[in-house]
Design a protein around this motif. Structure first.
Motif, PDB file in Angstrom:
ATOM      1  N   TRP A 186       2.614 -28.319 -45.729  1.00 19.99           N
ATOM      2  CA  TRP A 186       2.039 -29.043 -44.707  1.00 19.99           C
ATOM      3  C   TRP A 186       3.313 -29.870 -44.114  1.00 19.99           C
ATOM      4  O   TRP A 186       3.378 -29.892 -42.887  1.00 19.99           O
ATOM      5  N   LEU A 187       4.383 -30.350 -44.769  1.00 20.52           N
ATOM      6  CA  LEU A 187       5.383 -31.117 -44.254  1.00 20.52           C
ATOM      7  C   LEU A 187       6.232 -30.236 -43.275  1.00 20.52           C
ATOM      8  O   LEU A 187       6.538 -30.786 -42.241  1.00 20.52           O
ATOM      9  N   ILE A 188       6.438 -29.051 -43.863  1.00 20.00           N
ATOM     10  CA  ILE A 188       7.158 -28.070 -42.669  1.00 20.00           C
ATOM     11  C   ILE A 188       6.515 -27.774 -41.572  1.00 20.00           C
ATOM     12  O   ILE A 188       6.918 -27.973 -40.506  1.00 20.00           O
ATOM     13  N   THR A 189       5.163 -27.576 -41.718  1.00 24.99           N
ATOM     14  CA  THR A 189       4.285 -27.250 -40.608  1.00 24.99           C
ATOM     15  C   THR A 189       4.277 -28.599 -39.736  1.00 24.99           C
ATOM     16  O   THR A 189       4.503 -28.629 -38.437  1.00 24.99           O
ATOM     17  N   GLN A 190       4.154 -29.879 -40.090  1.00 21.44           N
ATOM     18  CA  GLN A 190       3.941 -30.996 -38.950  1.00 21.44           C
ATOM     19  C   GLN A 190       5.669 -31.103 -38.530  1.00 21.44           C
ATOM     20  O   GLN A 190       5.511 -31.502 -37.671  1.00 21.44           O
ATOM     21  N   THR A 191       6.548 -30.921 -39.297  1.00 20.13           N
ATOM     22  CA  THR A 191       7.938 -31.017 -38.815  1.00 20.13           C
ATOM     23  C   THR A 191       8.128 -30.162 -37.660  1.00 20.13           C
ATOM     24  O   THR A 191       8.850 -30.465 -36.675  1.00 20.13           O
ATOM     25  N   GLU A 192       7.588 -28.861 -37.880  1.00 16.81           N
ATOM     26  CA  GLU A 192       7.594 -27.854 -36.755  1.00 16.81           C
ATOM     27  C   GLU A 192       6.919 -28.337 -35.527  1.00 16.81           C
ATOM     28  O   GLU A 192       7.494 -28.072 -34.258  1.00 16.81           O
ATOM     29  N   ARG A 193       5.888 -29.004 -35.716  1.00 13.89           N
ATOM     30  CA  ARG A 193       5.007 -29.152 -34.543  1.00 13.89           C
ATOM     31  C   ARG A 193       5.819 -30.516 -33.776  1.00 13.89           C
ATOM     32  O   ARG A 193       5.939 -30.525 -32.600  1.00 13.89           O
ATOM     33  N   VAL A 194       6.510 -31.289 -34.578  1.00 11.42           N
ATOM     34  CA  VAL A 194       7.166 -32.376 -33.925  1.00 11.42           C
ATOM     35  C   VAL A 194       8.257 -31.949 -33.067  1.00 11.42           C
ATOM     36  O   VAL A 194       8.635 -32.205 -32.116  1.00 11.42           O
ATOM     37  N   TYR A 195       9.012 -30.862 -33.795  1.00  6.54           N
ATOM     38  CA  TYR A 195      10.073 -30.196 -33.073  1.00  6.54           C
ATOM     39  C   TYR A 195       9.778 -29.466 -31.681  1.00  6.54           C
ATOM     40  O   TYR A 195      10.455 -29.700 -30.777  1.00  6.54           O
ATOM     41  N   LEU A 196       8.771 -28.781 -31.777  1.00  5.40           N
ATOM     42  CA  LEU A 196       7.859 -28.094 -30.294  1.00  5.40           C
ATOM     43  C   LEU A 196       7.777 -29.300 -29.368  1.00  5.40           C
ATOM     44  O   LEU A 196       8.182 -28.851 -28.214  1.00  5.40           O
ATOM     45  N   LYS A 197       7.276 -30.395 -30.122  1.00  7.91           N
ATOM     46  CA  LYS A 197       6.484 -31.102 -28.978  1.00  7.91           C
ATOM     47  C   LYS A 197       7.931 -31.871 -28.315  1.00  7.91           C
ATOM     48  O   LYS A 197       7.982 -32.251 -27.147  1.00  7.91           O
ATOM     49  N   ALA A 198       9.024 -32.103 -28.954  1.00 11.24           N
ATOM     50  CA  ALA A 198      10.137 -32.839 -28.907  1.00 11.24           C
ATOM     51  C   ALA A 198      10.817 -31.743 -27.760  1.00 11.24           C
ATOM     52  O   ALA A 198      11.432 -32.369 -26.698  1.00 11.24           O
ATOM     53  N   LEU A 199      10.742 -30.570 -28.051  1.00 12.20           N
ATOM     54  CA  LEU A 199      11.475 -29.648 -26.919  1.00 12.20           C
ATOM     55  C   LEU A 199      10.835 -29.701 -25.796  1.00 12.20           C
ATOM     56  O   LEU A 199      11.267 -29.717 -24.510  1.00 12.20           O
ATOM     57  N   GLU A 200       9.399 -29.846 -25.649  1.00 10.34           N
ATOM     58  CA  GLU A 200       8.600 -29.564 -24.384  1.00 10.34           C
ATOM     59  C   GLU A 200       8.824 -30.927 -23.718  1.00 10.34           C
ATOM     60  O   GLU A 200       8.967 -30.779 -22.265  1.00 10.34           O
ATOM     61  N   SER A 201       8.854 -31.931 -24.192  1.00 13.10           N
ATOM     62  CA  SER A 201       9.082 -33.308 -23.511  1.00 13.10           C
ATOM     63  C   SER A 201      10.637 -33.470 -23.433  1.00 13.10           C
ATOM     64  O   SER A 201      10.808 -34.670 -22.901  1.00 13.10           O
ATOM     65  N   ASN A 202      11.495 -32.617 -23.617  1.00 10.89           N
ATOM     66  CA  ASN A 202      13.023 -32.551 -23.342  1.00 10.89           C
ATOM     67  C   ASN A 202      13.551 -33.875 -24.192  1.00 10.89           C
ATOM     68  O   ASN A 202      14.548 -34.509 -23.782  1.00 10.89           O
ATOM     69  N   GLN A 203      13.118 -34.086 -25.303  1.00 10.10           N
ATOM     70  CA  GLN A 203      13.486 -35.243 -26.219  1.00 10.10           C
ATOM     71  C   GLN A 203      14.262 -34.323 -27.468  1.00 10.10           C
ATOM     72  O   GLN A 203      14.106 -34.302 -28.465  1.00 10.10           O
ATOM     73  N   LEU A 204      15.630 -34.125 -27.008  1.00 10.39           N
ATOM     74  CA  LEU A 204      16.628 -33.277 -27.699  1.00 10.39           C
ATOM     75  C   LEU A 204      16.825 -34.079 -28.994  1.00 10.39           C
ATOM     76  O   LEU A 204      17.084 -33.443 -29.953  1.00 10.39           O
ATOM     77  N   SER A 205      17.127 -35.327 -28.929  1.00 10.91           N
ATOM     78  CA  SER A 205      17.628 -36.054 -30.304  1.00 10.91           C
ATOM     79  C   SER A 205      16.437 -35.913 -31.425  1.00 10.91           C
ATOM     80  O   SER A 205      16.633 -35.701 -32.562  1.00 10.91           O
ATOM     81  N   ALA A 206      15.105 -35.974 -30.909  1.00  9.42           N
ATOM     82  CA  ALA A 206      14.104 -35.980 -31.840  1.00  9.42           C
ATOM     83  C   ALA A 206      14.292 -34.276 -32.447  1.00  9.42           C
ATOM     84  O   ALA A 206      13.577 -34.102 -33.538  1.00  9.42           O
ATOM     85  N   ALA A 207      14.271 -33.391 -31.430  1.00  9.86           N
ATOM     86  CA  ALA A 207      14.249 -32.109 -31.852  1.00  9.86           C
ATOM     87  C   ALA A 207      15.348 -31.844 -32.836  1.00  9.86           C
ATOM     88  O   ALA A 207      15.017 -31.102 -33.895  1.00  9.86           O
ATOM     89  N   ILE A 208      16.644 -32.381 -32.678  1.00  8.01           N
ATOM     90  CA  ILE A 208      17.573 -31.984 -33.587  1.00  8.01           C
ATOM     91  C   ILE A 208      17.288 -32.683 -34.687  1.00  8.01           C
ATOM     92  O   ILE A 208      17.343 -32.256 -36.018  1.00  8.01           O
ATOM     93  N   GLY A 209      16.668 -34.125 -34.761  1.00 11.51           N
ATOM     94  CA  GLY A 209      16.379 -34.689 -36.063  1.00 11.51           C
ATOM     95  C   GLY A 209      15.386 -33.926 -36.957  1.00 11.51           C
ATOM     96  O   GLY A 209      15.482 -33.766 -38.061  1.00 11.51           O
ATOM     97  N   SER A 210      14.329 -33.271 -36.301  1.00 12.07           N
ATOM     98  CA  SER A 210      13.248 -32.436 -36.930  1.00 12.07           C
ATOM     99  C   SER A 210      13.908 -31.191 -37.637  1.00 12.07           C
ATOM    100  O   SER A 210      13.538 -30.785 -38.735  1.00 12.07           O
ATOM    101  N   LEU A 211      14.888 -30.530 -36.858  1.00  9.45           N
ATOM    102  CA  LEU A 211      15.632 -29.318 -37.418  1.00  9.45           C
ATOM    103  C   LEU A 211      16.409 -29.741 -38.908  1.00  9.45           C
ATOM    104  O   LEU A 211      16.249 -29.019 -39.637  1.00  9.45           O
ATOM    105  N   ASN A 212      17.074 -30.850 -38.499  1.00 10.38           N
ATOM    106  CA  ASN A 212      17.826 -31.644 -39.797  1.00 10.38           C
ATOM    107  C   ASN A 212      16.880 -31.871 -40.870  1.00 10.38           C
ATOM    108  O   ASN A 212      17.178 -31.350 -42.117  1.00 10.38           O
ATOM    109  N   LEU A 213      15.782 -32.433 -40.669  1.00 11.49           N
ATOM    110  CA  LEU A 213      14.757 -32.424 -41.726  1.00 11.49           C
ATOM    111  C   LEU A 213      14.332 -31.219 -42.384  1.00 11.49           C
ATOM    112  O   LEU A 213      14.227 -30.817 -43.475  1.00 11.49           O
TER     113      LEU A 213
END
Length: 120
Positions: A70-97
């Motif tokens: 569940w945690l990995i799925t939710q983090t992946e969703r955050v990553y994809l939404k961050a990429l869509e909205s061009n929030q690269l620091s949030a995307a990198i943070g979710s990848l690091n997590l």
């Protein structure tokens, strides 16, 4: 000092639990409890603490693998939404997590040379 019935307190706590489960933040739940019930912030914090304890108790019912998935799925969703909205620091943070909770955790577990009750 106003006295509160047990039924009203239970209702407030259930509302706090419901709002936390729906994804509202703690400060937002606190603000809405104060506004809706006309209570102090301290009383709202006590209700939120009770609701948080209930959430933690419910986590004990689930297995670690289910929670990890569940945690990995939710983090992946955050990553994809961050990429869509061009929030690269949030995307990198979710990848690091995701890296930390999958690869680093597996390496840490594999590097333990001892198991059981080995004491030095």
């Amino acid at each position: 000092m106003a006295l509160v019935s047990r039924a009203e307190r239970k209702k407030r706590r259930c509302v706090a639990l419901e709002r936390l489960n729906s994804g509202m933040g703690v400060s937002e739940v606190n603000r809405t409890l104060v506004r809706d019930y006309g209570i102090t912030r301290r009383s709202a914090n006590l209700d939120i603490n009770w609701a948080s304890a209930q959430i933690v108790q419910n986590l004990d019912k689930y297995e670690r693998k289910d929670l990890m998935a569940w945690l990995i799925t939710q983090t992946e969703r955050v990553y994809l939404k961050a990429l869509e909205s061009n929030q690269l620091s949030a995307a990198i943070g979710s990848l690091n997590l995701m890296h930390r909770i999958t690869i680093e955790a597996a390496e840490k577990k594999a590097n333990k040379p001892y198991h059981g009750n080995c004491k030095f």
